[in-house]
Scaffold this motif. Sequence first.
Motif, PDB file in Angstrom:
ATOM      1  N   LEU A  86      25.310   8.684 -10.782  1.00  0.00           N
ATOM      2  CA  LEU A  86      25.582   9.367 -12.163  1.00  0.00           C
ATOM      3  C   LEU A  86      24.450  10.010 -12.731  1.00  0.00           C
ATOM      4  N   THR A  87      23.241   9.602 -12.558  1.00  0.00           N
ATOM      5  CA  THR A  87      21.980  10.410 -12.827  1.00  0.00           C
ATOM      6  C   THR A  87      21.871  11.384 -12.261  1.00  0.00           C
ATOM      7  N   LYS A  88      22.251  11.589 -11.029  1.00  0.00           N
ATOM      8  CA  LYS A  88      22.262  12.847 -10.067  1.00  0.00           C
ATOM      9  C   LYS A  88      23.207  13.974 -10.654  1.00  0.00           C
ATOM     10  N   HIS A  89      24.162  13.387 -11.507  1.00  0.00           N
ATOM     11  CA  HIS A  89      25.288  14.279 -11.821  1.00  0.00           C
ATOM     12  C   HIS A  89      25.348  14.598 -13.252  1.00  0.00           C
ATOM     13  N   GLY A  90      23.978  14.214 -13.973  1.00  0.00           N
ATOM     14  CA  GLY A  90      23.911  14.918 -15.330  1.00  0.00           C
ATOM     15  C   GLY A  90      23.870  13.706 -16.532  1.00  0.00           C
ATOM     16  N   LEU A  91      24.232  12.442 -15.963  1.00  0.00           N
ATOM     17  CA  LEU A  91      24.212  11.208 -17.179  1.00  0.00           C
ATOM     18  C   LEU A  91      23.032  10.400 -16.843  1.00  0.00           C
ATOM     19  N   ASP A  92      22.609   9.609 -17.803  1.00  0.00           N
ATOM     20  CA  ASP A  92      21.668   8.612 -17.827  1.00  0.00           C
ATOM     21  C   ASP A  92      22.311   7.393 -17.178  1.00  0.00           C
ATOM     22  N   GLY A  93      22.292   7.208 -15.966  1.00  0.00           N
ATOM     23  CA  GLY A  93      23.152   6.244 -15.287  1.00  0.00           C
ATOM     24  C   GLY A  93      22.895   4.694 -15.754  1.00  0.00           C
ATOM     25  N   ASN A  94      21.813   4.432 -16.494  1.00  0.00           N
ATOM     26  CA  ASN A  94      21.305   3.361 -16.936  1.00  0.00           C
ATOM     27  C   ASN A  94      21.795   3.015 -18.495  1.00  0.00           C
ATOM     28  N   LYS A  95      22.230   4.294 -19.108  1.00  0.00           N
ATOM     29  CA  LYS A  95      22.414   4.075 -20.549  1.00  0.00           C
ATOM     30  C   LYS A  95      23.934   4.557 -21.014  1.00  0.00           C
ATOM     31  N   ASP A  96      24.262   5.756 -20.388  1.00  0.00           N
ATOM     32  CA  ASP A  96      25.615   6.361 -20.641  1.00  0.00           C
ATOM     33  C   ASP A  96      26.700   5.799 -20.388  1.00  0.00           C
ATOM     34  N   VAL A  97      26.920   4.798 -19.560  1.00  0.00           N
ATOM     35  CA  VAL A  97      28.175   4.050 -19.332  1.00  0.00           C
ATOM     36  C   VAL A  97      28.171   2.646 -19.649  1.00  0.00           C
ATOM     37  N   ILE A  98      28.973   1.980 -19.528  1.00  0.00           N
ATOM     38  CA  ILE A  98      28.953   0.450 -19.527  1.00  0.00           C
ATOM     39  C   ILE A  98      29.509  -0.136 -18.490  1.00  0.00           C
ATOM     40  N   TYR A  99      28.637  -1.143 -17.586  1.00  0.00           N
ATOM     41  CA  TYR A  99      29.061  -1.749 -16.589  1.00  0.00           C
ATOM     42  C   TYR A  99      29.353  -3.211 -17.095  1.00  0.00           C
ATOM     43  N   LEU A 100      30.560  -3.366 -16.351  1.00  0.00           N
ATOM     44  CA  LEU A 100      31.067  -4.828 -16.766  1.00  0.00           C
ATOM     45  C   LEU A 100      31.499  -5.682 -15.353  1.00  0.00           C
ATOM     46  N   ASP A 101      31.011  -6.917 -15.314  1.00  0.00           N
ATOM     47  CA  ASP A 101      31.508  -7.646 -13.984  1.00  0.00           C
ATOM     48  C   ASP A 101      32.823  -8.313 -14.237  1.00  0.00           C
ATOM     49  N   VAL A 102      33.927  -7.725 -13.278  1.00  0.00           N
ATOM     50  CA  VAL A 102      35.061  -8.379 -13.316  1.00  0.00           C
ATOM     51  C   VAL A 102      35.486  -9.163 -12.199  1.00  0.00           C
ATOM     52  N   GLY A 103      34.336  -9.608 -11.576  1.00  0.00           N
ATOM     53  CA  GLY A 103      34.430 -10.465 -10.428  1.00  0.00           C
ATOM     54  C   GLY A 103      34.939 -10.089  -9.060  1.00  0.00           C
ATOM     55  N   GLN A 104      34.420 -10.637  -8.004  1.00  0.00           N
ATOM     56  CA  GLN A 104      34.571 -10.211  -6.701  1.00  0.00           C
ATOM     57  C   GLN A 104      36.012  -9.967  -6.577  1.00  0.00           C
ATOM     58  N   GLY A 105      36.309  -8.526  -6.104  1.00  0.00           N
ATOM     59  CA  GLY A 105      37.974  -8.250  -5.502  1.00  0.00           C
ATOM     60  C   GLY A 105      38.720  -7.835  -6.841  1.00  0.00           C
ATOM     61  N   ASN A 106      38.282  -7.809  -8.176  1.00  0.00           N
ATOM     62  CA  ASN A 106      39.053  -7.839  -9.233  1.00  0.00           C
ATOM     63  C   ASN A 106      38.878  -6.403  -9.620  1.00  0.00           C
ATOM     64  N   GLN A 107      37.929  -5.460  -9.183  1.00  0.00           N
ATOM     65  CA  GLN A 107      37.835  -3.968  -9.772  1.00  0.00           C
ATOM     66  C   GLN A 107      38.976  -3.225  -9.643  1.00  0.00           C
ATOM     67  N   LEU A 108      39.875  -2.990  -8.612  1.00  0.00           N
ATOM     68  CA  LEU A 108      41.177  -2.549  -8.625  1.00  0.00           C
ATOM     69  C   LEU A 108      42.104  -2.929  -9.820  1.00  0.00           C
ATOM     70  N   ALA A 109      42.292  -4.018  -9.816  1.00  0.00           N
ATOM     71  CA  ALA A 109      43.351  -4.628 -10.951  1.00  0.00           C
ATOM     72  C   ALA A 109      42.760  -4.131 -12.452  1.00  0.00           C
ATOM     73  N   ALA A 110      41.408  -4.268 -12.684  1.00  0.00           N
ATOM     74  CA  ALA A 110      41.011  -3.879 -13.818  1.00  0.00           C
ATOM     75  C   ALA A 110      41.050  -2.398 -14.130  1.00  0.00           C
ATOM     76  N   LEU A 111      40.732  -1.585 -13.178  1.00  0.00           N
ATOM     77  CA  LEU A 111      41.155  -0.144 -13.201  1.00  0.00           C
ATOM     78  C   LEU A 111      42.643   0.145 -13.504  1.00  0.00           C
ATOM     79  N   LEU A 112      43.509  -0.350 -12.912  1.00  0.00           N
ATOM     80  CA  LEU A 112      45.047  -0.186 -12.927  1.00  0.00           C
ATOM     81  C   LEU A 112      45.513  -0.738 -14.206  1.00  0.00           C
TER      82      LEU A 112
END
Length: 337
Positions: free
Chosen positions: A158-184
Amino acid sequence: MESLLSRRALLRWTVQLSSIMILSLPLLSPDCASAQSFQIVNMAVPARSFQMVIYPIAQVKGYMKEEGLDERVIFVAPTTSIQAMLGGDVQFTGAGSSALVSMARGNTPLKVIVATNDRVLQWFVTRPEITNPKELKGKKIATTGVAAIATFMAKQVLTKHGLDGNKDVIYLDVGQGNQLAALLGGGFDAAILSVEQRYVALDKGMREMFFMGNEVKNSWGTLATTDKLIKENPKMVGGFVRATIKALRYLRQDKEGTISAMLKFSGVSRQQATRVYDDIIGTFTRNGAVDDETQRNDLNIIRQVTSSSETMPNARAYDFSFAIEADQQLNRAGWKP
């Protein structure tokens, strides 16, 4: 002391139970009548992912037995596999990244000895209305952990593509294997997905923003063992690695055989197995090793994950000598699957 003994007993029980469970699968059933003439080797795999199929292939095709080894492929969680390996219940683990983290945090006597892939098999997928990286500012991203290796890689991308990868987005732990369900489910704007999750997301109309393997220069699917085993039983280590390199060559050359192995190992459909094979077969290393730059990049990520002040030297973390030697031996012999 009683508590420590109980934990050790529980760990051995977990490994033994996992062995029984995985060996019940047709692909992995050993020849019980001849097993006594071979040295049993326990190989821990963290998941039924494509890159891990080389280990059951190495056993089924007879590559392990050519080395005098009776390989038992078992499913063990990454951290548990490190503990089991240090305790002698497991000889090798496919959780090489977890081994690197353990080395950085506690100077654990381990080595990564094979790199299955020279590109990261993770995808950054967004909801369809997000069309470019800068639109992710302030958005929520589903991860398997805010301190996960893939999350730190995503920050770099994300930093490579113009954002501050540490500050500009919010990373949340949804648990192993649950990322897809969280997105959908609509509660997240993006997710870091595995290859299998990626297909479902795309079929549901999500947008692929990045293939991480094209954005960072890191390895994936690494094999680790202990310094003790390398020192005390180099013959076993060399034989195991040679059988693994043979399986890597088989993987590249025999598409149908590999897909059939995937069906039994992972339980996916033939259509999906074919799709995975076609998409990522080019990410597999040819000799089980990665270059010095890739190793340094890997260890820089590990430094960030562990908040270490210094990056481990390559020689402390990696020993690809067995893989390189095995590849050269097979080349000299003109070996082909």
